[in-house]
Scaffold this motif. Structure first.
Motif, PDB file in Angstrom:
ATOM      1  N   MET A 188      11.871  12.307   1.022  1.00 52.19           N
ATOM      2  CA  MET A 188      11.208  13.585   1.261  1.00 52.19           C
ATOM      3  C   MET A 188       9.697  13.483   1.026  1.00 52.19           C
ATOM      4  O   MET A 188       9.237  12.698   0.201  1.00 52.19           O
ATOM      5  N   SER A 189       8.927  14.278   1.775  1.00 54.23           N
ATOM      6  CA  SER A 189       7.479  14.355   1.614  1.00 54.23           C
ATOM      7  C   SER A 189       7.140  14.684   0.158  1.00 54.23           C
ATOM      8  O   SER A 189       7.873  15.454  -0.485  1.00 54.23           O
ATOM      9  N   PRO A 190       6.105  14.053  -0.384  1.00 50.57           N
ATOM     10  CA  PRO A 190       5.028  13.303   0.256  1.00 50.57           C
ATOM     11  C   PRO A 190       5.286  11.815   0.424  1.00 50.57           C
ATOM     12  O   PRO A 190       4.377  11.081   0.809  1.00 50.57           O
ATOM     13  N   ASP A 191       6.498  11.339   0.139  1.00 49.08           N
ATOM     14  CA  ASP A 191       6.808   9.929   0.359  1.00 49.08           C
ATOM     15  C   ASP A 191       6.661   9.609   1.848  1.00 49.08           C
ATOM     16  O   ASP A 191       7.100  10.381   2.711  1.00 49.08           O
ATOM     17  N   ALA A 198       0.824  -1.200   0.000  1.00 41.37           N
ATOM     18  CA  ALA A 198       0.000   0.000   0.000  1.00 41.37           C
ATOM     19  C   ALA A 198       0.861   1.255   0.000  1.00 41.37           C
ATOM     20  O   ALA A 198       1.965   1.263   0.555  1.00 41.37           O
ATOM     21  N   THR A 199       0.365   2.308  -0.616  1.00 41.88           N
ATOM     22  CA  THR A 199       0.940   3.645  -0.489  1.00 41.88           C
ATOM     23  C   THR A 199       0.116   4.371   0.567  1.00 41.88           C
ATOM     24  O   THR A 199      -1.082   4.605   0.379  1.00 41.88           O
ATOM     25  N   VAL A 200       0.755   4.694   1.684  1.00 37.42           N
ATOM     26  CA  VAL A 200       0.018   5.212   2.832  1.00 37.42           C
ATOM     27  C   VAL A 200       0.117   6.732   2.857  1.00 37.42           C
ATOM     28  O   VAL A 200       1.204   7.294   2.741  1.00 37.42           O
ATOM     29  N   PRO A 201      -1.001   7.435   3.023  1.00 38.84           N
ATOM     30  CA  PRO A 201      -0.964   8.904   3.027  1.00 38.84           C
ATOM     31  C   PRO A 201      -0.429   9.461   4.338  1.00 38.84           C
ATOM     32  O   PRO A 201      -0.486   8.808   5.384  1.00 38.84           O
ATOM     33  N   GLU A 202       0.077  10.685   4.291  1.00 35.92           N
ATOM     34  CA  GLU A 202       0.640  11.321   5.479  1.00 35.92           C
ATOM     35  C   GLU A 202      -0.386  11.513   6.590  1.00 35.92           C
ATOM     36  O   GLU A 202      -0.036  11.539   7.764  1.00 35.92           O
ATOM     37  N   ALA A 229      14.917   9.888  23.303  1.00 40.61           N
ATOM     38  CA  ALA A 229      13.686   9.864  22.517  1.00 40.61           C
ATOM     39  C   ALA A 229      13.604  11.039  21.537  1.00 40.61           C
ATOM     40  O   ALA A 229      13.483  12.194  21.970  1.00 40.61           O
ATOM     41  N   PRO A 230      13.638  10.785  20.219  1.00 42.41           N
ATOM     42  CA  PRO A 230      13.572  11.872  19.230  1.00 42.41           C
ATOM     43  C   PRO A 230      12.126  12.261  18.926  1.00 42.41           C
ATOM     44  O   PRO A 230      11.602  12.035  17.837  1.00 42.41           O
ATOM     45  N   ARG A 231      11.493  12.891  19.899  1.00 45.00           N
ATOM     46  CA  ARG A 231      10.074  13.194  19.790  1.00 45.00           C
ATOM     47  C   ARG A 231       9.750  14.181  18.663  1.00 45.00           C
ATOM     48  O   ARG A 231       8.577  14.296  18.266  1.00 45.00           O
ATOM     49  N   HIS A 232      10.754  14.862  18.155  1.00 44.29           N
ATOM     50  CA  HIS A 232      10.500  15.768  17.024  1.00 44.29           C
ATOM     51  C   HIS A 232      10.073  15.000  15.773  1.00 44.29           C
ATOM     52  O   HIS A 232       9.552  15.599  14.825  1.00 44.29           O
ATOM     53  N   LEU A 233      10.282  13.671  15.779  1.00 47.72           N
ATOM     54  CA  LEU A 233       9.857  12.854  14.643  1.00 47.72           C
ATOM     55  C   LEU A 233       8.383  12.472  14.717  1.00 47.72           C
ATOM     56  O   LEU A 233       7.818  12.017  13.713  1.00 47.72           O
ATOM     57  N   ASP A 234       7.758  12.650  15.885  1.00 47.77           N
ATOM     58  CA  ASP A 234       6.342  12.321  16.020  1.00 47.77           C
ATOM     59  C   ASP A 234       5.522  13.069  14.978  1.00 47.77           C
ATOM     60  O   ASP A 234       5.724  14.268  14.752  1.00 47.77           O
ATOM     61  N   ARG A 235       4.601  12.359  14.349  1.00 43.95           N
ATOM     62  CA  ARG A 235       3.710  12.899  13.313  1.00 43.95           C
ATOM     63  C   ARG A 235       4.440  13.242  12.020  1.00 43.95           C
ATOM     64  O   ARG A 235       3.850  13.810  11.099  1.00 43.95           O
ATOM     65  N   ASN A 236       5.715  12.898  11.938  1.00 43.66           N
ATOM     66  CA  ASN A 236       6.487  13.120  10.713  1.00 43.66           C
ATOM     67  C   ASN A 236       6.948  11.815  10.080  1.00 43.66           C
ATOM     68  O   ASN A 236       7.296  11.797   8.897  1.00 43.66           O
ATOM     69  N   ILE A 237       6.960  10.755  10.849  1.00 46.56           N
ATOM     70  CA  ILE A 237       7.353   9.422  10.387  1.00 46.56           C
ATOM     71  C   ILE A 237       6.442   8.423  11.093  1.00 46.56           C
ATOM     72  O   ILE A 237       6.054   8.624  12.248  1.00 46.56           O
ATOM     73  N   ALA A 238       6.104   7.339  10.403  1.00 41.45           N
ATOM     74  CA  ALA A 238       5.218   6.333  10.985  1.00 41.45           C
ATOM     75  C   ALA A 238       5.941   5.517  12.050  1.00 41.45           C
ATOM     76  O   ALA A 238       7.028   4.977  11.809  1.00 41.45           O
ATOM     77  N   VAL A 239       5.345   5.439  13.239  1.00 41.93           N
ATOM     78  CA  VAL A 239       5.803   4.519  14.279  1.00 41.93           C
ATOM     79  C   VAL A 239       4.990   3.242  14.119  1.00 41.93           C
ATOM     80  O   VAL A 239       3.759   3.274  14.136  1.00 41.93           O
TER      81      VAL A 239
END
Length: 315
Positions: A191-194, A121-125, A208-218
């Motif tokens: 790079m976004s939108p990938d 699947a191609t997953v949206p942001e 904990a690199p919390r700046h990545l939250d909501r920017n990369i899928a956990v």
């Protein structure tokens, strides 16, 4: 004379020190978790465990890393891809090719030429977050389905934080998302939108690199074997990539645990974050009262309250 001796003895009894019983030692967070009743522990389904076997180390010692995948509704598009990649044995023969100090260890196809399985699947942001209240808690019916009221309520990265169904999450008044705590597993992307397919994964091995939250899928968390990633030599190239391909750590296989023979499937359980014993554990993490500590902190970052996970012995 006898009367005087009795009087003196009685008077002396009032000045002798009274030895009260020693107060019971205050339990540590680990002791609180260890003493939690069996009903406060939740089994992790084998279908939610991703088992990564690296090639043995220089002494021949096996190196196994076990990852618990995120529950619905978080990151399910990427996790569906991960299940397909594991079923196709796609990671076999790939490698850990990036180890950045105090950050991440990353694995996948270093050549970026290996064909991916069809049907990914191609997953949206927008799927980095979900609407508040959609988390399904897979626990016993006797336990409540409300998020734990015992977790920290805010931090520098989100309006609120809490534990839900065994996982640390953040939320605002509309959306909710999983966190980049130590051991969290995320999806590498360009790079976004990938948003990444799930073929490139990394585990957090530093602060904990919390700046990545909501920017990369956990997509999960390492629950066993993190030392096999965190102790690897650091890459000397940009972002910690290994410049010498001989430094890469080969991956023998990555499988879902339920695809392994029954006797070889690892079994784990986590401490229910909806239990009273977890509330005591979380409080003890935020307010250390056990003998070593002089001054309780009075609070804790949610990533500093790791949810206890333990192996289950085979019966």
């Amino acid at each position: 004379m006898r009367h005087l001796l009795l009087t003196a003895a009685a008077a002396a009894s009032f000045v002798l020190p009274a030895y009260a019983a020693e107060p019971a030692p205050v339990p540590s967070p680990g002791e609180i978790a260890a003493s939690a009743p069996a009903s406060d522990w939740v089994a992790i389904a084998a279908s939610d465990l991703l088992v990564m076997d690296l090639t043995p180390d220089a002494t021949g010692k096996p190196r196994r890393v076990v990852i618990q995948l995120m529950p619905a509704p978080f990151s399910q598009g990427w996790i569906g891809n991960i299940r397909k990649l594991a079923a196709a044995h796609w990671w076999d023969g790939t490698s850990v090719n990036r180890v950045q100090d105090n950050y991440v260890a990353q694995w996948g196809d270093a050549t970026e030429k290996k064909a991916l399985p069809t049907g990914l699947a191609t997953v949206p942001e927008q799927d980095y977050t979900v609407p508040v209240g959609q988390l399904v808690i897979h626990e016993t019916p006797a336990r409540g389905t409300k998020p734990s009221p015992h977790a920290p309520r805010g931090d520098g990265y989100a309006e609120f934080t809490r534990f839900s169904g065994g996982w640390p999450v953040a939320f605002d008044h509309a959306r909710e998302w999983p966190l980049h705590c130590y051991g969290a597993v995320g999806v590498g992307r360009n790079m976004s939108p990938d948003t990444g397919a799930g073929a490139e994964l990394y585990a957090v091995i530093g602060h904990a690199p919390r700046h990545l939250d909501r920017n990369i899928a956990v997509v999960g968390r390492v629950i066993s074997g993190i030392e096999h990633l965190s102790s690897l030599p650091r890459g000397t190239g940009a972002l910690g990539f290994y410049e010498d391909e001989k430094k890469r750590v080969p991956i023998a296989s990555i499988r879902l645990a339920d695809s392994l023979p029954a006797g070889q499937q690892p079994k784990f359980e986590y401490h229910s974050t909806e239990s009273d014993s977890f509330a005591r554990y979380a409080d003890a993490r935020a307010n250390r009262r056990d003998p070593f500590f002089i001054k309780p902190a009075g609070g804790a970052d949610i990533c500093n309250i790791p949810v206890p996970v333990r192996p289950v012995a085979a019966k």
